[in-house]
Design a protein around this motif. Structure first.
Motif, PDB file in Angstrom:
ATOM      1  N   PHE A 127       0.826  -1.166  -0.088  1.00  0.00           N
ATOM      2  CA  PHE A 127      -0.090   0.044  -0.024  1.00  0.00           C
ATOM      3  C   PHE A 127       1.025   1.298   0.076  1.00  0.00           C
ATOM      4  CE2 PHE A 127      -2.983  -3.148   1.934  1.00  0.00           C
ATOM      5  CZ  PHE A 127      -3.885  -3.102   1.106  1.00  0.00           C
ATOM      6  N   THR A 133      -5.371   4.348  -2.965  1.00  0.00           N
ATOM      7  CA  THR A 133      -5.011   3.460  -1.952  1.00  0.00           C
ATOM      8  C   THR A 133      -5.964   3.073  -0.911  1.00  0.00           C
ATOM      9  OG1 THR A 133      -2.744   4.681  -2.063  1.00  0.00           O
ATOM     10  CG2 THR A 133      -3.222   3.315  -0.091  1.00  0.00           C
ATOM     11  N   GLY A 176       0.562   4.188  -3.060  1.00  0.00           N
ATOM     12  CA  GLY A 176       0.346   5.622  -2.677  1.00  0.00           C
ATOM     13  C   GLY A 176       1.377   6.353  -3.644  1.00  0.00           C
ATOM     14  N   GLY A 219      -0.397   5.010   2.298  1.00  0.00           N
ATOM     15  CA  GLY A 219      -0.451   5.490   1.055  1.00  0.00           C
ATOM     16  C   GLY A 219      -0.116   6.942   1.199  1.00  0.00           C
ATOM     17  N   THR A 257      -4.120   1.409   5.790  1.00  0.00           N
ATOM     18  CA  THR A 257      -3.623   1.570   4.160  1.00  0.00           C
ATOM     19  C   THR A 257      -3.668   3.167   4.098  1.00  0.00           C
ATOM     20  OG1 THR A 257      -6.028   1.491   3.387  1.00  0.00           O
ATOM     21  CG2 THR A 257      -4.692  -0.681   3.784  1.00  0.00           C
TER      22      THR A 257
END
Length: 341
Positions: A64, A94, A68, A221, A217
């Motif tokens: 993740f 993301t 990003g 990101g 997440t």
């Protein structure tokens, strides 16, 4: 002394130090390393919320992080979008992917969840590495623009980038503090302590686990997007599993399930690694055993270990005071009994 080591005081002291750091050093390399440390801290905070406060260890965090970074890079270099528009879209992309993956992965628990997310993270790495036409493959992406101007404020110098990343870190710390000390945070902790018990008292565990996974997440990101615009070049290696283990190491050393642990662990390891660079590959012969001993003797990390020691000291002090009070009462009762005789 014990009052100083309260997490709120530790975080406040570290924030003050971070604000004045560029004024106490003229070395741009130190500013660069500290900025990079801040970026890692944001990612570690996301991992800490999921693993430390909810009890679900995700090994797809680097994936993740890479999403990003690549989302921002592709939107700015190929789609030619404005930096801040691309920045916001990268976080949305993301988070949406985190939502989709979380719906599937959170049907598993404990080590099965860790293994599943490990596979997901590796698949993300392979997609980035092999999709040459989109991601550039092993060559990566270059020419990533830095943060765009906000009105008269420009981010063209190392110090200005430092304070921009510091702003996002402080925002992350504030959000984490509010979450952890809210009803939602207590719900996450209840799931960590006993998911079955949390279900029996009416907590929607799947809904809350999905929420914390998406938040985790999101911050992965965010750190990835900041990393891409700071380094200005990215390759598929940023999505490899070794990055996840680096973030996990920062968290374990600092203190998993604590608010100041991600800051302490990241700063300590990053700076020690930099100081041992003259040893080249041999530095791990020193660094590895030290980390192993730290994890063995301080399983809750540095912050957790200090907090536990202070708590034990406080309990011993309270026990001594209670014994003293009981002794005084006993002496008084004995004296009163003697007088009655």
């Amino acid at each position: 002394m014990a009052a100083f080591f309260k997490q709120r005081n530790v975080i406040a002291a570290l924030i003050i130090f971070a604000i004045i750091f560029p004024f106490i050093t003229n070395n741009t390399y130190f500013v660069h390393v500290m900025t990079l440390s801040f970026i890692w801290m944001i990612g570690v905070y996301g991992l800490n919320l999921l693993a430390g406060y909810t009890g679900y260890l995700s090994l797809a965090h680097a994936g993740f992080f890479a999403i990003g970074a690549y989302a921002l890079s592709l939107l700015t270099t190929k789609a030619q979008l404005n930096y801040w528009v691309a920045f916001i879209l990268a976080l949305i992309i993301t988070s949406v992917l985190g939502l989709v993956i979380g719906l599937i992965s959170l049907r598993t628990k404990e080590h099965f969840f860790a293994i599943y997310t490990l596979c997901v993270g590796y698949i993300i790495y392979l997609v980035i590495d092999k999709w040459d036409s989109l991601t550039g493959g092993i060559r990566g992406l270059i020419g990533i623009p830095g943060p765009g101007n906000i009105g008269p404020i420009e981010f063209t110098t190392p110090v200005s980038n430092y304070y921009l990343v510091l702003f996002f870190l402080l925002l992350t710390v504030l959000v984490m503090y509010r979450i952890v000390h809210s009803l939602t945070g207590r719900t996450f902790i209840a799931i960590r302590n006993s998911e079955d018990l949390a279900q029996t008292i009416g907590i929607s565990t799947m809904k809350n686990k999905l929420l914390v996974f998406v938040i985790s997440t999101f911050f992965a990101g965010l750190s990835g997007a900041l990393y891409a615009s700071f380094i200005r070049f990215i390759g598929p290696d940023i999505g490899y599993i070794s990055i996840t283990f680096d973030l996990l190491t920062y968290l374990l050393v600092g203190g998993i399930g604590t608010l100041s642990g991600p800051i302490v662990g990241t700063v300590l390891i990053v700076w020690v690694s930099q100081q041992l660079q003259f040893l080249q590959d041999y530095r791990m012969l020193i660094f590895g055993p030290v980390l192993t001993l730290l994890v063995i003797f301080y399983p809750r990390g540095i912050v957790g270990g200090i907090a536990e020691s202070l708590m034990k000291r406080k309990q011993k002090k309270q026990a001594r005071e209670e014994q003293l009070v009981m002794a005084k009462k006993s002496v008084a009762a004995t004296a009163a009994s003697n007088e009655n005789r």
